[in-house]
Design a protein around this motif. Sequence first.
Motif, PDB file in Angstrom:
ATOM      1  N   ALA A 188       0.846  -1.192   0.000  1.00  0.00           N
ATOM      2  CA  ALA A 188       0.000   0.000   0.000  1.00  0.00           C
ATOM      3  C   ALA A 188       0.878   1.238   0.000  1.00  0.00           C
ATOM      4  O   ALA A 188       1.980   1.238   0.552  1.00  0.00           O
ATOM      5  CB  ALA A 188      -0.919   0.002   1.218  1.00  0.00           C
ATOM      6  N   GLY A 189       0.390   2.294  -0.633  1.00  0.00           N
ATOM      7  CA  GLY A 189       1.157   3.536  -0.679  1.00  0.00           C
ATOM      8  C   GLY A 189       1.620   3.847  -2.082  1.00  0.00           C
ATOM      9  O   GLY A 189       1.308   3.129  -3.043  1.00  0.00           O
ATOM     10  N   SER A 190       2.391   4.909  -2.214  1.00  0.00           N
ATOM     11  CA  SER A 190       2.851   5.350  -3.529  1.00  0.00           C
ATOM     12  C   SER A 190       3.873   4.372  -4.107  1.00  0.00           C
ATOM     13  O   SER A 190       4.464   3.556  -3.392  1.00  0.00           O
ATOM     14  CB  SER A 190       3.487   6.739  -3.427  1.00  0.00           C
ATOM     15  N   VAL A 191       4.085   4.472  -5.406  1.00  0.00           N
ATOM     16  CA  VAL A 191       5.068   3.627  -6.078  1.00  0.00           C
ATOM     17  C   VAL A 191       6.445   3.807  -5.449  1.00  0.00           C
ATOM     18  O   VAL A 191       7.177   2.830  -5.224  1.00  0.00           O
ATOM     19  CB  VAL A 191       5.103   3.955  -7.585  1.00  0.00           C
ATOM     20  N   GLU A 192       6.821   5.037  -5.138  1.00  0.00           N
ATOM     21  CA  GLU A 192       8.146   5.298  -4.562  1.00  0.00           C
ATOM     22  C   GLU A 192       8.292   4.731  -3.150  1.00  0.00           C
ATOM     23  O   GLU A 192       9.352   4.225  -2.783  1.00  0.00           O
ATOM     24  CB  GLU A 192       8.430   6.801  -4.562  1.00  0.00           C
ATOM     25  N   ILE A 193       7.221   4.809  -2.364  1.00  0.00           N
ATOM     26  CA  ILE A 193       7.273   4.258  -1.010  1.00  0.00           C
ATOM     27  C   ILE A 193       7.449   2.740  -1.063  1.00  0.00           C
ATOM     28  O   ILE A 193       8.265   2.162  -0.339  1.00  0.00           O
ATOM     29  CB  ILE A 193       6.004   4.635  -0.220  1.00  0.00           C
ATOM     30  N   VAL A 194       6.689   2.096  -1.936  1.00  0.00           N
ATOM     31  CA  VAL A 194       6.794   0.635  -2.060  1.00  0.00           C
ATOM     32  C   VAL A 194       8.164   0.256  -2.615  1.00  0.00           C
ATOM     33  O   VAL A 194       8.771  -0.738  -2.189  1.00  0.00           O
ATOM     34  CB  VAL A 194       5.656   0.088  -2.947  1.00  0.00           C
ATOM     35  N   ARG A 195       8.683   1.033  -3.553  1.00  0.00           N
ATOM     36  CA  ARG A 195      10.028   0.784  -4.087  1.00  0.00           C
ATOM     37  C   ARG A 195      11.065   0.804  -2.964  1.00  0.00           C
ATOM     38  O   ARG A 195      11.940  -0.069  -2.904  1.00  0.00           O
ATOM     39  CB  ARG A 195      10.373   1.831  -5.134  1.00  0.00           C
ATOM     40  N   ALA A 196      10.978   1.777  -2.077  1.00  0.00           N
ATOM     41  CA  ALA A 196      11.927   1.871  -0.967  1.00  0.00           C
ATOM     42  C   ALA A 196      11.828   0.644  -0.066  1.00  0.00           C
ATOM     43  O   ALA A 196      12.853   0.116   0.402  1.00  0.00           O
ATOM     44  CB  ALA A 196      11.673   3.148  -0.174  1.00  0.00           C
ATOM     45  N   ARG A 197      10.617   0.174   0.186  1.00  0.00           N
ATOM     46  CA  ARG A 197      10.439  -1.031   1.012  1.00  0.00           C
ATOM     47  C   ARG A 197      11.062  -2.242   0.336  1.00  0.00           C
ATOM     48  O   ARG A 197      11.693  -3.088   0.984  1.00  0.00           O
ATOM     49  CB  ARG A 197       8.949  -1.272   1.269  1.00  0.00           C
ATOM     50  N   MET A 198      10.857  -2.344  -0.985  1.00  0.00           N
ATOM     51  CA  MET A 198      11.417  -3.474  -1.736  1.00  0.00           C
ATOM     52  C   MET A 198      12.935  -3.479  -1.664  1.00  0.00           C
ATOM     53  O   MET A 198      13.563  -4.514  -1.382  1.00  0.00           O
ATOM     54  CB  MET A 198      10.958  -3.397  -3.188  1.00  0.00           C
ATOM     55  N   LEU A 199      13.554  -2.344  -1.899  1.00  0.00           N
ATOM     56  CA  LEU A 199      15.014  -2.281  -1.886  1.00  0.00           C
ATOM     57  C   LEU A 199      15.569  -2.554  -0.495  1.00  0.00           C
ATOM     58  O   LEU A 199      16.621  -3.188  -0.350  1.00  0.00           O
ATOM     59  CB  LEU A 199      15.479  -0.911  -2.401  1.00  0.00           C
ATOM     60  N   ALA A 200      14.849  -2.119   0.533  1.00  0.00           N
ATOM     61  CA  ALA A 200      15.282  -2.401   1.905  1.00  0.00           C
ATOM     62  C   ALA A 200      15.235  -3.906   2.177  1.00  0.00           C
ATOM     63  O   ALA A 200      16.134  -4.465   2.828  1.00  0.00           O
ATOM     64  CB  ALA A 200      14.399  -1.649   2.899  1.00  0.00           C
ATOM     65  N   ALA A 201      14.196  -4.573   1.668  1.00  0.00           N
ATOM     66  CA  ALA A 201      14.065  -6.010   1.877  1.00  0.00           C
ATOM     67  C   ALA A 201      15.135  -6.786   1.132  1.00  0.00           C
ATOM     68  O   ALA A 201      15.493  -7.903   1.527  1.00  0.00           O
ATOM     69  CB  ALA A 201      12.678  -6.474   1.439  1.00  0.00           C
ATOM     70  N   LEU A 202      15.675  -6.201   0.068  1.00  0.00           N
ATOM     71  CA  LEU A 202      16.687  -6.873  -0.756  1.00  0.00           C
ATOM     72  C   LEU A 202      18.117  -6.441  -0.411  1.00  0.00           C
ATOM     73  O   LEU A 202      19.065  -6.921  -1.025  1.00  0.00           O
ATOM     74  CB  LEU A 202      16.431  -6.568  -2.238  1.00  0.00           C
ATOM     75  N   ARG A 203      18.259  -5.563   0.559  1.00  0.00           N
ATOM     76  CA  ARG A 203      19.559  -4.919   0.792  1.00  0.00           C
ATOM     77  C   ARG A 203      20.708  -5.908   0.969  1.00  0.00           C
ATOM     78  O   ARG A 203      21.785  -5.751   0.403  1.00  0.00           O
ATOM     79  CB  ARG A 203      19.467  -4.002   2.014  1.00  0.00           C
ATOM     80  N   ASP A 204      20.479  -6.962   1.765  1.00  0.00           N
ATOM     81  CA  ASP A 204      21.581  -7.890   2.025  1.00  0.00           C
ATOM     82  C   ASP A 204      21.954  -8.711   0.800  1.00  0.00           C
ATOM     83  O   ASP A 204      23.089  -9.205   0.696  1.00  0.00           O
ATOM     84  CB  ASP A 204      21.259  -8.804   3.218  1.00  0.00           C
ATOM     85  N   PHE A 205      21.039  -8.866  -0.161  1.00  0.00           N
ATOM     86  CA  PHE A 205      21.340  -9.591  -1.391  1.00  0.00           C
ATOM     87  C   PHE A 205      22.006  -8.700  -2.427  1.00  0.00           C
ATOM     88  O   PHE A 205      22.688  -9.201  -3.328  1.00  0.00           O
ATOM     89  CB  PHE A 205      20.070 -10.185  -1.990  1.00  0.00           C
ATOM     90  N   LEU A 206      21.818  -7.403  -2.345  1.00  0.00           N
ATOM     91  CA  LEU A 206      22.292  -6.498  -3.387  1.00  0.00           C
ATOM     92  C   LEU A 206      23.610  -5.828  -3.047  1.00  0.00           C
ATOM     93  O   LEU A 206      24.099  -5.016  -3.815  1.00  0.00           O
ATOM     94  CB  LEU A 206      21.226  -5.421  -3.654  1.00  0.00           C
ATOM     95  N   LYS A 207      24.211  -6.152  -1.904  1.00  0.00           N
ATOM     96  CA  LYS A 207      25.488  -5.563  -1.546  1.00  0.00           C
ATOM     97  C   LYS A 207      26.557  -5.962  -2.567  1.00  0.00           C
ATOM     98  O   LYS A 207      26.629  -7.095  -2.964  1.00  0.00           O
ATOM     99  CB  LYS A 207      25.917  -6.036  -0.147  1.00  0.00           C
TER     100      LYS A 207
END
Length: 207
Positions: A188-207
């Motif tokens: 729920a929320g704006s595209v940018e807010i959800v994008r930030a949540r997605m990247l935070a959830a992937l942070r340890d894989f994207l290092k």
Amino acid sequence: MARKGLFITLEGVDGCGKSTQADLLVQELEAGGREIVRLRDPGGTRLSEKIRLVVLDPGNDEMCDECELLLYEAARAQLVREVILPTLERGATVVCDRFYDSTYAYQACARGLSPQMVDAANELGSCGVRPDVTIVFDLSPQEALRRATVERTDRLEGEGTGFQERVREGYLQLSAREPERVRKIDAAGSVEIVRARMLAALRDFLK
């Protein structure tokens, strides 16, 4: 065969926004210099796209649940062998819009097929390939279905809110069962807010 690349899948009820977020994720990863292959399941190859047309066609309302399951697995096996495995073997990253978790949520939890049978079918259809990380975009089925059916309705979207409630429950089960791999975020929320949540959830894989 050695597997060097990263396999990311995006999941959720119809209309949750995962396809939009997949595009944004690909942009983010490409900006970081990664080679990205963006796919959808079913689809992604000539044969798999033909199967997709059959399985999602609203005119095929006589399709039984077992037929539906096997069509998804056939499309997936072709996608894995033709595209996903070669991509991972050369060290590139795959971002796939749906994979076998969809089959568990839709065919086991929503359709009511035996979870054990669906798990066995998924093992065959995926050729034993498992995602490294899966993001589940969690959104109320009422809001998701409103978004999904603005322009058209495919065969599964046409099943209605009750069906999508069961799909959502399937995803919640998966996130509880495999919390390290399956990471649920609020869609729920704006595209940018959800994008930030997605990247935070992937942070340890994207290092």
